[in-house]
Scaffold this motif. Structure first.
Motif, PDB file in Angstrom:
ATOM      1  N   ASP A 167       1.071   2.376   5.017  1.00  0.00           N
ATOM      2  CA  ASP A 167       0.844   1.635   3.768  1.00  0.00           C
ATOM      3  C   ASP A 167      -0.314   0.654   3.937  1.00  0.00           C
ATOM      4  OD1 ASP A 167       3.018   3.006   2.753  1.00  0.00           O
ATOM      5  OD2 ASP A 167       4.433   1.393   3.174  1.00  0.00           O
ATOM      6  N   ASN A 193      -3.286   0.265   2.607  1.00  0.00           N
ATOM      7  CA  ASN A 193      -4.133  -0.230   1.511  1.00  0.00           C
ATOM      8  C   ASN A 193      -3.416  -1.248   0.632  1.00  0.00           C
ATOM      9  OD1 ASN A 193      -2.455   1.859   0.522  1.00  0.00           O
ATOM     10  ND2 ASN A 193      -3.820   2.221  -1.212  1.00  0.00           N
ATOM     11  N   SER A 211      -8.401   2.895  -0.230  1.00  0.00           N
ATOM     12  CA  SER A 211      -7.453   3.875  -0.739  1.00  0.00           C
ATOM     13  C   SER A 211      -7.994   5.298  -0.679  1.00  0.00           C
ATOM     14  CB  SER A 211      -7.084   3.542  -2.191  1.00  0.00           C
ATOM     15  OG  SER A 211      -6.483   2.274  -2.287  1.00  0.00           O
ATOM     16  N   GLY A 268       0.810  -1.207   0.000  1.00  0.00           N
ATOM     17  CA  GLY A 268       0.000   0.000   0.000  1.00  0.00           C
ATOM     18  C   GLY A 268       0.843   1.256   0.000  1.00  0.00           C
TER      19      GLY A 268
END
Length: 756
Positions: free
Chosen positions: A235, A237, A273, A224
Motif C-alpha cells: 500500500d 501510494n 500510483s 494506498g
C-alpha cells in the motif's frame, strides 16, 4: 479500526437501502422534486466572459459544477471533473501529476516538457505548467462553481488556454448570515485501505452588511493500494494532504468591495500510483519511492468599484509553489545501474489583471483589460547513484551518492492587453468580437557551484577507480520571445426564448520553449541526436457551431457543439534514447474535428437523466521527413485522445417522510482507447518505440444512495463498482518500469454533510 469503520459503513448503507425500499413500498405521494427545482436545471450563471451571464446565453461550450453536485457525486479533484465533462480526458498517472486533454489536443499522455494545452485557474491564479511538473490536486470544497470552458480561450485567459480553461471559483463570504458546514467522507478501498476526508467551513459576519470572514479547512488521509515490490512496501501510494483558506470581504459602500484571500495546500503522496501489470494487479517496481509532493501558498487582493455604467476590477495575486519531482530512472538501463533524479523546484508567481466591464443591458457590451504574469522557477537537480553500488564497483571520488548536482532558474514574463465587444443587432441577434495582444519571454540560467561526473559512462562501461569530477559553470541561456495576437469572433442567434445558436472562430497559442540542454550531445552515445534549441510558438484555429436549448419548462435541456480545429507548428516532446534527456521541438500540423453533447431530461416526477459525450477524430495531417525523424511522429497518427468519451447518470428522488428526502443515483462513464505517445523512436525513423502503446477502453460505474433532512445529508456510495482495472494511462518515457495508470480499485463508503 479499519474493520470497525468498514462495518459501520456497511450498516449505514444497508440502513439507507432499507429506507429506500420502505419509501417505495409506502408509495409516498409527495415524492420527488420536479426538474425545475433541481439545481441541475436551474438557470446557471457563469462568468466565463468576465461578466455574469446565463450559461445558455454564452456562445461557448461550457460545463459548470455547483458545490452541491460536487458533493453529491464525491468529486474532490480533477478526475471526477473529466468524467462528467464532454470531450475531456484526465491523464492522471498519480497524485499531483495531472494533465487535461480537451478536444483531442495532446501529443502524449502528459505534455512532458510542454506547457499544458488546458489552463487551470484557482480564482485568478493560473496554476497549470509544463507537463513534467508537479501540478497540485486542489481541494474542491466550499467552491462557488467550477467551470470547464472548451475550445481556445486566449482572448480572456491567455497563452495557456489552447484547448480550454478550468476555473475553480471559491465562494465569497456572506455579509449577513452566520454559516457553518462540514463534510466527512470515510471510504474503504479493497479490504483494508482506509480513505478519510474531512472538510469544514465557518462564515462570520463581523460588521453587518459590510465585513465578513469565511474560513475553510480540510484534511485528507488516504491509505494506498499499490504494492512496491522493490522497496517491499505494501500500500505504498498512501496520500496525506491538508490546508485551508481564509477570505475577508469588505463592502463599505454599495459601489466598493475589497476581497482578501490567503490559502495554503500541502499534498504529500508517499509513492507513485503507476503500476507494472507484468508484476500482477496493483504492483509497481522502483528502487525507491517516486515522490510528487506539492505545497502551494496563494495570496490575492481583489478590488471592485462600480462606476456609472461599468465595473472596475483589479486582481493582484502572489503565489509560492514548492514541489518535488523525485523519480527512479533506473529502467533506462534495465536496472543494471542506479540512476535517480531528485528535482526540487520553487516557484514564485505574481499575477496582475485589471479589467473594466460594462454594465449589461445596453446596445453594446464590452470588456477591456490588461494582464501581467511573472514566474521565477528555481530548480535544484541532484542525479544519484547509490553508495552500495559505488562501493561494489570501486567508483570513488563522490561525496555521497550524488554524481551530478547543479541549480538552475527560469524567468517567464507575459504582458497582454485584451478586450471583447458584443453588439446587440437586435434582442435576438448579437455579434461578439475579442482580441488579445501579448508578448511573452522565457529565459533559463544555470547557476555556478554544481558539479558533474562521468558516472554513467563509467558504470555502463564497467570501469573502476576515481570518477572524473568537473565543475558546473554559470551559463545564461538564450531568451525566447514571442508576440502574438489571439482573436475570437462569434455570432449568436436566439431562435426562440428557449433556443440559442452560435457560430465562433477563435485562436490560441503557447509560449515558446528553450531546451535547458540545447546543443548537448550524449555522453552515453555520441552518435545520438543533438538536443535542438527549442520550440517556437504553435498556433491553433478553432471553428465551432453550437446550439443551447431548454424545453418543457426546463424538463429538457440540450447543449450541442461541433468543431473543426487546425493546429500548426505543433510543440511536441521527445526523449533522447541513450540518456533519456527530454527536449521540445516543433512539427507540422494536426487536425481535430468532433461533436460534443450534453443532454439533461426529467421524463417523470423525481427522475433525472443526464447524458454527455464527444466524438473526436484528431490526427497528424502534415509532417516533413525531418520532423518525423526527430519527433517519432508519422503522418496520420492518432493524437493522444479517444475517439469517443462520455457518461450517463440516472437519478431518482423521492420523499422518505414529510421532512426527509432520498435519492438513488448511478453514473457510468466510458473512455475509448488512445495512444500514449508517437509510435517511433526520436532520431531513429521507422523504428517503433519500445514504450509505444495504447490505453484500454474502459467503463467506470459509480452509485450513490442518499437521504437528507433539513441541514444534513447522508450518502452511501460505491466508486468503481465493478472494480475495473483497465489501463487508463500510458507513460511515454522508458525510464519508468511502472508506466501504467489505472482507476482506483472499488471503494465503498459513507459521506455525511451538515450545514448550519
Amino acid at each position: 479500526m479499519k474493520k470497525i469503520l468498514f462495518a459501520v459503513t456497511c450498516a449505514a448503507a444497508v440502513t439507507a437501502g432499507s429506507t429506500y425500499v420502505y419509501a417505495q413500498a409506502a408509495g409516498q405521494s409527495g415524492a420527488a422534486e420536479t426538474a425545475k427545482d433541481d439545481p441541475l436545471f436551474d438557470e446557471i450563471i457563469v462568468t466565463a466572459t468576465r461578466r455574469n451571464e446565463k450559461l445558455q446565453d454564452v456562445p461557448l461550450s461550457i460545463t459548470a459544477f455547483s458545490q452541491e453536485k460536487l458533493t453529491e457525486k464525491g468529486i474532490v479533484g480533477y478526475e471526477g471533473l473529466a468524467h462528467e465533462t464532454p470531450g475531456v480526458v484526465m491523464n492522471r498517472p498519480t497524485q499531483n501529476f495531472n494533465n487535461f486533454t480537451a478536444r483531442g489536443l495532446a501529443t502524449n499522455g502528459y505534455n512532458a516538457n510542454l506547457q499544458s494545452t488546458v489552463a487551470i485557474y484557482i480564482d485568478e491564479l493560473p496554476i497549470s505548467a509544463n507537463g513534467n511538473s508537479t501540478i497540485l490536486d486542489p481541494n474542491l470544497y466550499d467552491v462557488e462553481r467550477v467551470e470547464f470552458l472548451r475550445g481556445p480561450q486566449g482572448t480572456l485567459f491567455g497563452s495557456g488556454s489552447l484547448a480550454g480553461a478550468v476555473r475553480i471559483l471559491n465562494k465569497n463570504p456572506d455579509l449577513d448570515e452566520f454559516e457553518a458546514s462540514a463534510l466527512v467522507d470515510f471510504g474503504l478501498t479493497g479490504s483494508d485501505s482506509l480513505r478519510q476526508r474531512y472538510n469544514g467551513m465557518v462564515n462570520v459576519p463581523i460588521v453587518d452588511n459590510e465585513l465578513a470572514l469565511r474560513v475553510v479547512a480540510f484534511r485528507r488521509d488516504e491509505d494506498g493500494y499499490v504494492d512496491n515490490v522493490l522497496t517491499g512496501v505494501e500500500d505504498a501510494n498512501a496520500h496525506k494532504s491538508w490546508g485551508g483558506r481564509a477570505i475577508l470581504l469588505w463592502e463599505p459602500t454599495e459601489k466598493l468591495s475589497l476581497r482578501l484571500m490567503a490559502s495554503h495546500e500541502d499534498s504529500k503522496p508517499e509513492d507513485s500510483s503507476l503500476v507494472n501489470p507484468a508484476l500482477g494487479r496493483n504492483k509497481r517496481n522502483s528502487e525507491r519511492p517516486d515522490l510528487f509532493n506539492a505545497n502551494l501558498d496563494n495570496y490575492n487582493a481583489t478590488l471592485d468599484y462600480q462606476f456609472d455604467g461599468a465595473t472596475l476590477t483589479s486582481s493582484s495575486t502572489y503565489s509560492e509553489f514548492d514541489q518535488t519531482f523525485f523519480v527512479d530512472l533506473a529502467n533506462t538501463f534495465g536496472f543494471t545501474i542506479p540512476f535517480r533524479l531528485d528535482a526540487s523546484a520553487y516557484d514564485k508567481i505574481f499575477v496582475q489583471e485589471t479589467r473594466l466591464v460594462s454594465d449589461p443591458g445596453e446596445k453594446i457590451d464590452w470588456v477591456i483589460g490588461g494582464f501581467y504574469y511573472y514566474k521565477r522557477r528555481d530548480v535544484d537537480y541532484e542525479y544519484r547513484a547509490s553508495e552500495e553500488f559505488l562501493a561494489a564497483r570501486g567508483l570513488t571520488g563522490l561525496d555521497g551518492d550524488t554524481y551530478q548536482s547543479f541549480g538552475a532558474h527560469t524567468n517567464s514574463n507575459e504582458l497582454a492587453a485584451f478586450g471583447e465587444l458584443t453588439y446587440h443587432i437586435s434582442d435576438d441577434l448579437w455579434l461578439t468580437g475579442g482580441l488579445r495582444y501579448g508578448s511573452t519571454d522565457v529565459q533559463s540560467f544555470t547557476e555556478e557551484g554544481g558539479y558533474n561526473s562521468n558516472y554513467l559512462a563509467a558504470a555502463l562501461g564497467g570501469l573502476t577507480g576515481p570518477l572524473t569530477i568537473t565543475p558546473v559553470v554559470a551559463a545564461e541561456g538564450d531568451k525566447a520571445k514571442a508576440s502574438k495576437l489571439s482573436y475570437k469572433a462569434s455570432l449568436s442567434y436566439r431562435m426562440s426564448e428557449e433556443v440559442t445558436t452560435y457560430a465562433t472562430i477563435s485562436t490560441g497559442f503557447r509560449s515558446p520553449i528553450v531546451n535547458a540542454r540545447a546543443g548537448l550531445s550524449s555522453v552515453v552515445d555520441p552518435n545520438d541526436i543533438i538536443i535542438p534549441y527549442g520550440a517556437s510558438s504553435d498556433k491553433l484555429t478553432n471553428y465551432e457551431v453550437g446550439l443551447k436549448g431548454r424545453w418543457l419548462n426546463g424538463a429538457l435541456t440540450a447543449n450541442l457543439a461541433a468543431y473543426l480545429i487546425d493546429w500548426k507548428n505543433i510543440q511536441v516532446q521527445a526523449n533522447r534514447v541513450s540518456d533519456s534527456v527530454q527536449f521540445a521541438t516543433n512539427i507540422g500540423a494536426a487536425r481535430s474535428k468532433g461533436i460534443e453533447f450534453e443532454i439533461a431530461a426529467s421524463p417523470a416526477e423525481g427522475l433525472d437523466i443526464n447524458l454527455n459525450g464527444s466524438f473526436n477524430d484528431s490526427k497528424v495531417v502534415s509532417l516533413t521527413p525531418e520532423e518525423a525523424a526527430i519527433s517519432g511522429a508519422v503522418e496520420g497518427a492518432q493524437l493522444a485522445s479517444p475517439h469517443f468519451q462520455g457518461s450517463a447518470t440516472v437519478k431518482y428522488s423521492f420523499d422518505v417522510s414529510d421532512d426527509m428526502q432520498g435519492f438513488a443515483a448511478g453514473t457510468i462513464s466510458h473512455v475509448g482507447k488512445f495512444p500514449g505517445l508517437f509510435q517511433n523512436v526520436p532520431g531513429r525513423p521507422n523504428q517503433q518505440s519500445p514504450t509505444y502503446g495504447f490505453t484500454e477502453a474502459f467503463e467506470n460505474v459509480n452509485v450513490q444512495l442518499g437521504v437528507s433532512k433539513d441541514t444534513w445529508t447522508l450518502i452511501a456510495y460505491a466508486e468503481n463498482l465493478f472494480d475495473n482495472s483497465d489501463i487508463t494511462y500510458v507513460h511515454p518515457e522508458n525510464f519508468l518500469a511502472s508506466r501504467f495508470g489505472t482507476l482506483r480499485p472499488r471503494t465503498v463508503g459513507l459521506r455525511f454533510s451538515y450545514t448550519y
